[in-house]
Design a protein around this motif. Structure first.
Motif, PDB file in Angstrom:
ATOM      1  N   ASP A  19     -20.700   3.044  20.794  1.00 13.76           N
ATOM      2  CA  ASP A  19     -19.520   3.600  21.454  1.00 13.76           C
ATOM      3  C   ASP A  19     -18.252   3.515  20.611  1.00 13.76           C
ATOM      4  O   ASP A  19     -17.205   4.025  21.001  1.00 13.76           O
ATOM      5  CB  ASP A  19     -19.288   2.941  22.816  1.00 13.76           C
ATOM      6  CG  ASP A  19     -19.057   1.434  22.721  1.00 13.76           C
ATOM      7  OD1 ASP A  19     -18.950   0.901  21.594  1.00 13.76           O
ATOM      8  OD2 ASP A  19     -18.993   0.781  23.784  1.00 13.76           O
ATOM      9  N   GLY A  20     -18.345   2.893  19.449  1.00 13.32           N
ATOM     10  CA  GLY A  20     -17.198   2.884  18.544  1.00 13.32           C
ATOM     11  C   GLY A  20     -16.979   4.208  17.831  1.00 13.32           C
ATOM     12  O   GLY A  20     -15.912   4.434  17.246  1.00 13.32           O
ATOM     13  N   ILE A  21     -17.987   5.088  17.889  1.00 13.81           N
ATOM     14  CA  ILE A  21     -17.873   6.366  17.175  1.00 13.81           C
ATOM     15  C   ILE A  21     -16.751   7.221  17.757  1.00 13.81           C
ATOM     16  O   ILE A  21     -15.971   7.835  17.014  1.00 13.81           O
ATOM     17  CB  ILE A  21     -19.217   7.119  17.207  1.00 13.81           C
ATOM     18  CG1 ILE A  21     -20.252   6.372  16.363  1.00 13.81           C
ATOM     19  CG2 ILE A  21     -19.055   8.546  16.702  1.00 13.81           C
ATOM     20  CD1 ILE A  21     -21.641   6.961  16.418  1.00 13.81           C
ATOM     21  N   ALA A  22     -16.641   7.266  19.102  1.00 17.63           N
ATOM     22  CA  ALA A  22     -15.626   8.125  19.728  1.00 17.63           C
ATOM     23  C   ALA A  22     -14.209   7.725  19.330  1.00 17.63           C
ATOM     24  O   ALA A  22     -13.429   8.584  18.883  1.00 17.63           O
ATOM     25  CB  ALA A  22     -15.807   8.119  21.250  1.00 17.63           C
ATOM     26  N   PRO A  23     -13.810   6.435  19.450  1.00 22.45           N
ATOM     27  CA  PRO A  23     -12.471   6.091  18.986  1.00 22.45           C
ATOM     28  C   PRO A  23     -12.280   6.279  17.484  1.00 22.45           C
ATOM     29  O   PRO A  23     -11.185   6.604  17.029  1.00 22.45           O
ATOM     30  CB  PRO A  23     -12.294   4.622  19.387  1.00 22.45           C
ATOM     31  CG  PRO A  23     -13.569   4.158  19.945  1.00 22.45           C
ATOM     32  CD  PRO A  23     -14.445   5.337  20.166  1.00 22.45           C
ATOM     33  N   LEU A  24     -13.351   6.087  16.712  1.00 20.66           N
ATOM     34  CA  LEU A  24     -13.254   6.327  15.273  1.00 20.66           C
ATOM     35  C   LEU A  24     -12.907   7.793  15.007  1.00 20.66           C
ATOM     36  O   LEU A  24     -12.036   8.095  14.181  1.00 20.66           O
ATOM     37  CB  LEU A  24     -14.564   5.972  14.576  1.00 20.66           C
ATOM     38  CG  LEU A  24     -14.644   6.340  13.090  1.00 20.66           C
ATOM     39  CD1 LEU A  24     -13.610   5.570  12.282  1.00 20.66           C
ATOM     40  CD2 LEU A  24     -16.054   6.112  12.554  1.00 20.66           C
ATOM     41  N   LEU A  25     -13.585   8.701  15.705  1.00 14.94           N
ATOM     42  CA  LEU A  25     -13.313  10.123  15.514  1.00 14.94           C
ATOM     43  C   LEU A  25     -11.887  10.473  15.920  1.00 14.94           C
ATOM     44  O   LEU A  25     -11.213  11.266  15.245  1.00 14.94           O
ATOM     45  CB  LEU A  25     -14.320  10.966  16.302  1.00 14.94           C
ATOM     46  CG  LEU A  25     -15.770  10.889  15.813  1.00 14.94           C
ATOM     47  CD1 LEU A  25     -16.688  11.689  16.726  1.00 14.94           C
ATOM     48  CD2 LEU A  25     -15.883  11.380  14.377  1.00 14.94           C
ATOM     49  N   LEU A  26     -11.416   9.890  17.023  1.00  8.68           N
ATOM     50  CA  LEU A  26     -10.023  10.113  17.426  1.00  8.68           C
ATOM     51  C   LEU A  26      -9.058   9.636  16.344  1.00  8.68           C
ATOM     52  O   LEU A  26      -8.095  10.322  15.998  1.00  8.68           O
ATOM     53  CB  LEU A  26      -9.722   9.384  18.735  1.00  8.68           C
ATOM     54  CG  LEU A  26     -10.261   9.995  20.026  1.00  8.68           C
ATOM     55  CD1 LEU A  26      -9.947   9.087  21.201  1.00  8.68           C
ATOM     56  CD2 LEU A  26      -9.667  11.376  20.251  1.00  8.68           C
ATOM     57  N   ARG A  27      -9.323   8.465  15.794  1.00 13.44           N
ATOM     58  CA  ARG A  27      -8.461   7.916  14.751  1.00 13.44           C
ATOM     59  C   ARG A  27      -8.469   8.789  13.505  1.00 13.44           C
ATOM     60  O   ARG A  27      -7.423   9.056  12.909  1.00 13.44           O
ATOM     61  CB  ARG A  27      -8.894   6.493  14.409  1.00 13.44           C
ATOM     62  CG  ARG A  27      -8.528   5.473  15.471  1.00 13.44           C
ATOM     63  CD  ARG A  27      -9.174   4.102  15.232  1.00 13.44           C
ATOM     64  NE  ARG A  27      -9.412   3.813  13.846  1.00 13.44           N
ATOM     65  CZ  ARG A  27     -10.526   3.263  13.372  1.00 13.44           C
ATOM     66  NH1 ARG A  27     -11.512   2.917  14.202  1.00 13.44           N
ATOM     67  NH2 ARG A  27     -10.663   3.021  12.093  1.00 13.44           N
ATOM     68  N   GLY A 181      -9.009   0.815  22.457  1.00 12.10           N
ATOM     69  CA  GLY A 181      -8.933   0.150  21.158  1.00 12.10           C
ATOM     70  C   GLY A 181      -9.547   1.027  20.083  1.00 12.10           C
ATOM     71  O   GLY A 181      -9.955   2.164  20.329  1.00 12.10           O
ATOM     72  N   GLY A 182      -9.624   0.492  18.872  1.00 15.60           N
ATOM     73  CA  GLY A 182     -10.091   1.264  17.729  1.00 15.60           C
ATOM     74  C   GLY A 182     -11.584   1.467  17.649  1.00 15.60           C
ATOM     75  O   GLY A 182     -12.057   2.281  16.867  1.00 15.60           O
ATOM     76  N   GLY A 183     -12.337   0.730  18.450  1.00 18.95           N
ATOM     77  CA  GLY A 183     -13.787   0.898  18.471  1.00 18.95           C
ATOM     78  C   GLY A 183     -14.536  -0.247  17.802  1.00 18.95           C
ATOM     79  O   GLY A 183     -14.057  -0.836  16.839  1.00 18.95           O
ATOM     80  N   ARG A 184     -15.704  -0.550  18.342  1.00 19.83           N
ATOM     81  CA  ARG A 184     -16.530  -1.617  17.779  1.00 19.83           C
ATOM     82  C   ARG A 184     -17.076  -1.226  16.411  1.00 19.83           C
ATOM     83  O   ARG A 184     -17.477  -0.085  16.205  1.00 19.83           O
ATOM     84  CB  ARG A 184     -17.704  -1.923  18.709  1.00 19.83           C
ATOM     85  CG  ARG A 184     -17.312  -2.677  19.963  1.00 19.83           C
ATOM     86  CD  ARG A 184     -18.520  -3.242  20.661  1.00 19.83           C
ATOM     87  NE  ARG A 184     -19.387  -2.187  21.192  1.00 19.83           N
ATOM     88  CZ  ARG A 184     -20.567  -2.423  21.747  1.00 19.83           C
ATOM     89  NH1 ARG A 184     -21.041  -3.662  21.825  1.00 19.83           N
ATOM     90  NH2 ARG A 184     -21.282  -1.436  22.228  1.00 19.83           N
ATOM     91  N   TYR A 185     -17.075  -2.168  15.498  1.00 26.34           N
ATOM     92  CA  TYR A 185     -17.682  -2.071  14.168  1.00 26.34           C
ATOM     93  C   TYR A 185     -16.920  -1.165  13.191  1.00 26.34           C
ATOM     94  O   TYR A 185     -17.190  -1.208  11.997  1.00 26.34           O
ATOM     95  CB  TYR A 185     -19.143  -1.562  14.231  1.00 26.34           C
ATOM     96  CG  TYR A 185     -20.004  -2.263  15.230  1.00 26.34           C
ATOM     97  CD1 TYR A 185     -20.258  -3.631  15.130  1.00 26.34           C
ATOM     98  CD2 TYR A 185     -20.574  -1.570  16.289  1.00 26.34           C
ATOM     99  CE1 TYR A 185     -21.050  -4.286  16.063  1.00 26.34           C
ATOM    100  CE2 TYR A 185     -21.369  -2.217  17.219  1.00 26.34           C
ATOM    101  CZ  TYR A 185     -21.605  -3.568  17.110  1.00 26.34           C
ATOM    102  OH  TYR A 185     -22.385  -4.205  18.030  1.00 26.34           O
TER     103      TYR A 185
END
Length: 200
Positions: A19-27, A181-185
């Protein structure tokens, strides 16, 4: 039907592992936008101050350009690194809210008046109609007096309506990062928190 929905829901719940991929893409989407915008304000400081003061009527334009430019430039870098994501989302959201009200509000919702179909909350449909007329006139003049095929070879001609759409979209995306937040990993925030949790 409900059993199929339940099985699919259980299957999709397994995506929580990444689930860290979605916030990573937003960032990754937002970071270059803010870095470029902030860099542009700071490197074209005098002209941006003039625009803020004379056209937008923002008080203390030099201070506001400095605050907006630094917030966007540094904020974009922090988003890229995944560092202090929740914290930096707040001033970036404020910057987007100020931009929406001061620079874009008078032009309505849509950024580009490409269609007569509008959002139900569009409050400047008159500008959309005017933009369509002006675009037809520009097209007519260019076809008559210019090399129209060459001029439109990289894309069709459009008129920027400059409404709040983009600023509102960035505000919403930043609010997601604020809550998630920024996302896991995938960011420094996660690894810093892991480090301190391991020490406690």
């Amino acid at each position: 039907m409900t059993s199929l929905y339940y099985r699919l829901s259980r299957y999709f719940s397994k995506t929580q592992a990444v689930d860290g991929i979605a916030p990573l893409l937003l960032r990754l989407y937002l970071a270059p936008i803010f870095i470029i915008a902030g860099y542009g304000k700071l490197t074209a400081f005098d002209s941006t101050v003039y625009y803020f003061g004379e056209y937008l009527n923002i008080p203390f334009p030099a201070l506001m350009v400095t605050l907006a430019g630094v917030t966007e430039f540094v904020g974009g870098i922090l988003l890229l690194m995944g560092l202090a994501v929740r914290f930096v989302s707040i001033p970036l959201m404020i910057t987007m809210a100020v931009a929406a009200v001061t620079a874009h509000w008078e032009f309505g919702w849509h950024a580009l008046p490409e269609s007569t179909l509008t959002m139900p909350w569009e409050w400047r449909t008159d500008l959309i109609n005017e933009a369509s007329e002006r675009k037809d006139m520009i097209r007519h003049l260019l076809q008559k007096h210019g090399n129209y095929e060459w001029l439109t070879g990289a894309g069709t001609i459009t008129i920027l309506k400059n409404g709040v759409e983009f600023a509102a979209t960035y505000f919403i995306m930043l609010s997601v990062l604020f809550f998630s937040g920024g996302g896991r990993y995938v960011g420094l925030d996660y690894w810093i928190s892991q480090y301190y949790q391991g020490k406690s």
